[in-house]
Write an enzyme that holds these catalytic residues in place. Structure first.
Site, PDB file in Angstrom:
ATOM      1  CG  HIS A  81      -2.068   0.896   1.152  1.00  0.00           C
ATOM      2  ND1 HIS A  81      -3.298   0.446   0.707  1.00  0.00           N
ATOM      3  CD2 HIS A  81      -2.234   2.207   1.425  1.00  0.00           C
ATOM      4  CE1 HIS A  81      -4.158   1.452   0.708  1.00  0.00           C
ATOM      5  NE2 HIS A  81      -3.535   2.533   1.139  1.00  0.00           N
ATOM      6  CG  ASP A 160     -10.746   3.234   5.667  1.00  0.00           C
ATOM      7  OD1 ASP A 160     -10.185   4.148   6.301  1.00  0.00           O
ATOM      8  OD2 ASP A 160     -10.510   3.004   4.469  1.00  0.00           O
ATOM      9  NE  ARG A 167      -8.506  10.566   7.436  1.00  0.00           N
ATOM     10  CZ  ARG A 167      -7.666   9.631   6.964  1.00  0.00           C
ATOM     11  NH1 ARG A 167      -8.079   8.398   6.773  1.00  0.00           N
ATOM     12  NH2 ARG A 167      -6.423   9.923   6.693  1.00  0.00           N
ATOM     13  CB  SER A 182      -7.224   4.743   7.072  1.00  0.00           C
ATOM     14  OG  SER A 182      -7.511   4.587   5.710  1.00  0.00           O
ATOM     15  CE  LYS A 186      -7.628   1.507   3.027  1.00  0.00           C
ATOM     16  NZ  LYS A 186      -7.990   2.885   2.915  1.00  0.00           N
TER      17      LYS A 186
END
Ligand code: URA
Length: 408
Positions: A81, A160, A167, A182, A186
Site C-alpha cells: 500500500h 473506513d 476526511r 485506515s 484495510k
C-alpha cells in the site's frame, strides 16, 4: 453523551475502547451526524491519539466488515500500500512483475484522495476494465492467472470507507493515527499475511516531514505485531512526481512503457524495482538482492508485460480504449540551465484543475487529461525547449512555469 466524547478528545484526553467503538459505530448506523464526526476527527487531527487509541480504532474499522481469508489458496499472501503521491502508478507496474515471479497478488486499491491519484481511477481509464470484483471472482482470478487488482469489496472495512470520504473534505486527511488505522485495517481485513507500506514524504504527499513518516512507520509496525502480520515500510520522496506522467490514461501508458523496458531512467522505475523486490523477498523469504534478480528477469524476459496483458484481458479491459486528449499545450523553458526541482504538489493541483482528479466526491474524472514531463530533475534545458506537455479538454489556467520547474 456524544458531545462528552468530542470534548474529551478536544481536551487531549485518552478515549477508551468502548467510547471509540460506540462513537464510530453510531456514525455508521446514522445516529451521529457528519458534523459531529467531523468535530471528533479534527480533535484527533490536532491532539493525536495514544497507541492504545489507534489499536482500538483499527479494531473497530476491521470489525465493521468482513475479514477475508486466503489461506489454502495463497500462502504468505503479501500486500502493498502507498500512502499516496503524484504520478504514483507503481501498483500498475509491480503487481504484474511480482505475479510473473510466481508470487500471487490480490491488490485492493482505492480512488484518488486530495491531489493524489488512485489506482482504481487509473485502471478505469482502460475502457471496459472491471474494478468491482466479488470475493468469488477474486479467488477464481488469482487461481487462474495469479494477479488481481480490484477496488475494496463492498463489505471490507465499510467504516473506513465512510470516514475516508469525510476526511477528504474536512481537512483531516494528514493525521498519523487516522492514516495508520485506515491503511492497516484495510490490509488486515483484506487477508494479507505480510504487508509492505510505501510511506511518501514531501510536498506532494500527505506527510511533509521524515519525522512524521518515521512515526507512521512505527505505528503501523506496532499494529502489525498485534495481528501477527510482518510489516515492512519504505519511506520514499514525494517532492518530485513519480516518473513522467500525471493523469489517468497517461499513467497507464507510462506503466506499459516500463513493463516493455522503455523509460527506465526515472525515479519511478527505481522505486518499482525496490518495491517489487521487497514483495518477492517477503513472500518467498529470500534476501532482497536475490529477489531483485528475479524481478529483473521477469521484466527483461517480457513475462511481466505478458502478465499485465493477461490481467487487462481477464478484467475485460481494452487497451485500444486507453486514449489521451488530442488538445495539447506546452510548458516551455524560460532560460538555459539545468532542472533543479519539479514541484509535485503544483503538478497535482494542475492535474486536478484539468479534471484528472476530483474536487468533490461526486465529480467525474476525465481520464484523457494530464501532464507528461519531457524533462526530469538534473536534465539540461535550452530556452524555449518543451518541459512538459499538458493534455486538456476544458479551459484551464496555465500556471507560471517557475511555480513548477526550478531551473538553475
Ligand atoms: N491511504 C489510505 O488508504 N488511507 C489513508 O488514510 C491515507 C492514505
Amino acid at each position: 453523551m456524544i458531545v462528552d466524547i468530542i470534548n474529551k478528545k478536544r481536551l487531549g484526553k485518552e478515549l477508551s475502547y468502548s467510547e471509540i467503538d460506540k462513537f464510530f459505530n453510531a456514525y455508521l448506523d446514522g445516529d451521529i451526524k457528519d458534523y459531529q464526526m467531523s468535530a471528533l476527527l479534527m480533535a484527533i487531527c490536532i491532539n493525536g491519539m495514544t497507541d492504545e487509541e489507534v489499536f482500538a480504532l483499527t479494531k473497530v474499522f476491521i470489525d465493521s466488515g468482513d475479514v477475508l481469508d486466503f489461506s489454502g489458496i495463497i500462502d504468505n499472501m503479501v500486500d502493498k500500500h502507498s500512502t499516496g503521491g503524484i504520478g504514483d502508478k507503481t501498483t500498475l507496474v509491480i503487481a504484474p512483475i511480482v505475479a510473473a515471479c510466481g508470487v500471487p497478488v490480490v491488490k485492493m486499491s482505492g480512488r484518488g484522495l486530495g491531489y493524489t491519484g488512485g489506482t482504481i481511477d487509473k485502471l478505469e481509464s482502460i475502457g471496459g476494465f472491471k474494478t468491482n470484483l466479488t470475493d468469488e471472482q477474486i479467488i477464481k482470478q488469482v487461481k487462474d492467472i495469479g494477479v488481481v487488482i480490484t477496488s475494496q469489496t463492498a463489505n471490507l472495512t465499510p467504516m473506513d470507507k465512510a470516514i475516508y470520504a469525510l476526511r477528504d473534505v474536512t481537512g483531516t486527511v494528514s493525521s498519523i493515527p487516522l492514516i495508520a488505522s485506515s491503511i492497516m485495517s484495510k490490509k488486515i481485513a483484506g487477508g494479507a499475511d505480510k504487508i509492505l507500506i510505501d510511506i511518501k514524504v514531501g510536498n506532494g504527499a500527505l506527510l511533509n516531514t521524515k519525522k512524521d513518516a518515521k512515526e507512521l512507520s512505527r505505528l503501523m509496525r506496532e499494529i502489525g505485531k498485534i495481528y501477527q502480520k510482518e510489516v515492512v515500510t519504505i519511506i520514499s520522496d514525494m517532492n518530485t512526481p513519480l516518473g513522467y506522467s500525471i493523469g489517468n490514461s497517461l499513467e497507464v501508458l507510462e506503466a506499459i512503457d516500463i513493463l516493455k523496458g522503455k523509460e527506465i531512467d526515472s525515479n519511478l522505475y527505481d522505486l518499482c524495482i525496490s518495491l517489487a523486490s521487497s514483495m518477492v523477498s517477503l513472500s518467498k523469504g529470500i534476501d532482497k538482492a536475490a529477489a531483485a534478480k528475479e524481478v529483473f528477469e521477469a521484466l527483461n524476459k517480457g513475462r511481466a508485460y505478458q502478465k499485465f496483458l493477461e490481467l487487462v484481458k481477464y478484467q475485460k479491459g481494452d487497451l485500444k480504449k486507453c486514449t489521451v486528449s488530442e488538445k495539447v499545450k506546452y510548458i516551455k523553458s524560460p532560460k538555459d540551465g539545468f532542472i533543479d526541482s519539479i514541484n509535485a504538489l503544483e503538478l497535482g493541483k494542475l492535474s486536478v484543475a484539468l479534471g484528472a482528479g476530483r474536487v468533490s466526491k461526486e465529480d467525474k474524472i476525465d481520464f484523457e487529461v494530464g501532464i507528461k514531463l519531457k524533462k526530469l530533475v538534473g536534465d539540461e534545458v535550452k530556452k524555449g525547449e518543451v518541459l512538459a506537455t499538458v493534455y486538456y479538454h476544458k479551459d484551464f489556467e496555465m500556471p507560471k512555469v517557475e511555480t513548477i520547474f526550478e531551473i538553475g
